[in-house]
Design an enzyme around this catalytic site. Structure first.
Site, short mmCIF file in Angstrom:
data_model
loop_
_atom_site.label_atom_id
_atom_site.label_comp_id
_atom_site.label_asym_id
_atom_site.label_seq_id
_atom_site.Cartn_x
_atom_site.Cartn_y
_atom_site.Cartn_z
N PHE A 104 22.35 46.70 4.05
CA PHE A 104 20.65 46.70 4.17
C PHE A 104 20.50 44.75 5.04
O PHE A 104 20.05 45.31 3.57
CB PHE A 104 19.68 47.74 3.98
CG PHE A 104 18.87 47.70 5.19
CD1 PHE A 104 18.52 48.32 6.41
CD2 PHE A 104 17.05 47.70 4.09
CE1 PHE A 104 17.50 48.58 6.65
CE2 PHE A 104 16.38 46.96 5.65
CZ PHE A 104 16.14 47.61 6.97
N ASP A 150 21.16 37.80 0.44
CA ASP A 150 20.22 38.37 0.58
C ASP A 150 19.43 39.00 -0.24
O ASP A 150 19.81 40.43 -0.74
CB ASP A 150 20.48 39.47 1.61
CG ASP A 150 19.71 40.40 2.41
OD1 ASP A 150 18.31 40.26 1.80
OD2 ASP A 150 19.59 41.18 3.39
N LYS A 153 9.68 40.00 1.23
CA LYS A 153 9.03 41.07 0.22
C LYS A 153 7.85 40.81 -0.53
O LYS A 153 6.71 40.37 0.08
CB LYS A 153 9.59 42.01 -0.36
CG LYS A 153 10.88 42.54 1.32
CD LYS A 153 11.63 44.44 0.71
CE LYS A 153 11.95 44.94 2.00
NZ LYS A 153 13.50 45.06 1.96
C1 LIG Z 1 13.76 45.22 2.95
C2 LIG Z 1 15.04 44.28 3.14
C3 LIG Z 1 15.24 43.27 4.52
C4 LIG Z 1 14.19 43.58 6.02
O1 LIG Z 1 13.20 42.76 5.69
P1 LIG Z 1 11.94 43.07 6.44
O2 LIG Z 1 10.61 42.30 6.45
O3 LIG Z 1 12.17 44.52 6.87
O4 LIG Z 1 12.47 42.50 7.85
C5 LIG Z 1 16.51 42.25 4.63
N1 LIG Z 1 17.36 42.93 3.54
C6 LIG Z 1 17.21 43.14 2.87
C7 LIG Z 1 18.26 43.60 1.79
C8 LIG Z 1 16.18 44.22 2.78
O5 LIG Z 1 15.57 45.26 1.04
#
Ligand SMILES: *Cc1c(COP(=O)(O)O)cnc(C)c1O
Length: 411
Positions: free
Chosen positions: A142, A227, A256
């Site tokens: 994700f 990520d 986040k």
């Molecule tokens: C939540 C998330 C994203 C996307 O972040 P947004 O602020 O919702 O665009 C990207 N990578 C990972 C691993 C995430 O958990």
């Protein structure tokens, strides 16, 4: 719009796109690990907005930083420098061991930034022929909801109806480093990976996986991009999840929790060589790096250190995982986690994770099912042991009451 919609009598479904299916609760207030609904009922937040609220709700130090900066200077665009951006980025680089950072707002935007950086690096520095660049991503990943991030996704629902997708993507199984090596070609720019997969249901790869991936990437001159939007900033008990294996990636994506639970703040951090591909005008964001976000982001990093939130995550996370493993129910298939980030996987023939989440809401615990079979426990890192004890007792009680499952599919 009708008069009824204009009035406060409108319901969410009347005026909001149905792109979410929220649990049946309407929240009005939050403080620390708790939130309250319209009726004044209190809930323990075991979800933390997917880790965006690691510092707890409305942290007084962070709210003070937000208000102070809002009174001084909030938005100027990157056409001008401000006194807030350098201290924020310097702190973020120092805490992650990276050289430079590029500020954005959401996680997905910072992922896009990473992809653009990797592609340009491949063309300008590695020497890949124009438009031939490839990116390798993991099955079950994700990386957000933008078209670039969705092009990496293997989740049918995230892709359905949104094509055609960005070409040059290769998918490898998560947790299999040799598969990564086989997928690399001379045109590979980068391997982008969540060191531990969040939305896939808190999936933790075999020990040594990330370190082996880093070796493979180095040997083939492929960028390793972590990520860490969800796993970063202490969620797994270390500053970065990469730190568990002593891996220093070429690029790191943060988001986040970087916004301290108050604002969207994200960064793409990288080595000087990788970041050098960007020249003025290549890439940007109107709001990215604004002084309000920078002040809150800096304060969020300071609170992480001052309140020892990373150490707390490691200690209390081990306690939570141990407690969850003691819970007995025939539908529990697996309990896994790292730091204050745990997933309980159910046998979908016996219990649906969504039903468990709904019962937990009734019992005063907010959490969320993911991928249909997993319940995630990811409380704010400021949570106390006694609050975890209450959550564990309540979870056991809720599961006991579900021995005759409501709405479960039969085998
Ligand atoms: C939540 C998330 C994203 C996307 O972040 P947004 O602020 O919702 O665009 C990207 N990578 C990972 C691993 C995430 O958990």
């Amino acid at each position: 719009m009708s008069d009824e919609q204009m009035s406060s009598g409108a319901r969410l479904d009347d005026v909001c796109a149905r792109n979410y299916d929220p649990l049946p609760v309407t929240l009005v207030r939050g403080r620390g690990v708790y939130v309250w609904d319209k009726e004044g009922k209190r809930y323990l937040d075991m979800m933390s907005a997917y880790s965006a609220v690691s510092h707890g709700h409305t942290h007084p130090v962070l709210v003070a930083a937000l208000i102070e900066q809002a009174h001084r200077l909030a938005i100027v665009s990157r056409a001008f420098d401000t006194d807030r951006l350098t201290p924020f980025l310097a702190r973020a680089c120092a805490m992650t061991g990276m050289d430079q950072a590029l500020p954005m707002n959401t996680g997905a935007e910072a992922v896009e930034t990473a992809l653009k950086a990797a592609r340009k690096w491949a063309y300008r520095i590695k020497g890949v022929a124009e438009d031939k660049c490839e990116i390798i991503a993991c099955e079950g990943n994700f990386h957000g909801r933008t078209l670039g991030a969705v092009a990496l996704s293997t989740e049918p629902q995230y892709r359905d109806g949104f094509g055609p997708f960005m070409p040059g993507v290769r998918i490898v199984p998560f947790g299999d480093a040799e598969a990564l090596e086989r997928a690399i070609t001379p045109n590979t720019a980068a391997f982008i990976v969540e060191p531990m997969q969040g939305e896939a249901g808190i999936r933790i790869p075999p020990a040594g996986y990330l370190a082996r991936c880093a070796e493979i990437c180095r040997a083939h001159r492929v960028l390793l991009i972590a990520d860490e939007v969800q796993t970063g900033l202490g969620r797994t008990g270390r500053m970065l999840a990469c730190d568990h294996e002593g891996v220093r990636p070429d690029g790191v994506v943060l988001g986040k929790a970087l916004g301290g639970g108050l604002l969207p703040v994200s960064l793409f951090l990288a080595s000087r060589e990788l970041m050098s591909v960007f020249t003025p005008g290549d890439h940007g964001s109107t709001f990215g790096g604004n002084p309000l976000a920078a002040a809150v982001g800096l304060a969020a990093l300071e609170v992480l250190e001052n309140e020892r939130l990373i150490e707390r995550s490691a200690e209390l996370g081990a306690y939570l995982l141990d407690g969850l493993r003691r819970i007995v129910h025939p539908a529990i298939r697996e309990v896994r986690g790292k730091g204050l980030w745990c997933g309980v996987e159910f046998d979908p023939r016996l219990l649906r994770a969504r039903d468990v989440a709904e019962r937990l809401v009734e019992a005063g615990i907010l959490t969320k099912d993911t991928r249909g079979t997993v319940i995630r426990f990811a409380p704010p890192l400021v949570i106390e042991k006694a609050e975890l004890d209450w959550a564990l007792d309540t979870f056991q009680r809720v599961l006991d009451s579900m021995t005759h499952p409501r709405g479960a599919q039969t085998a």
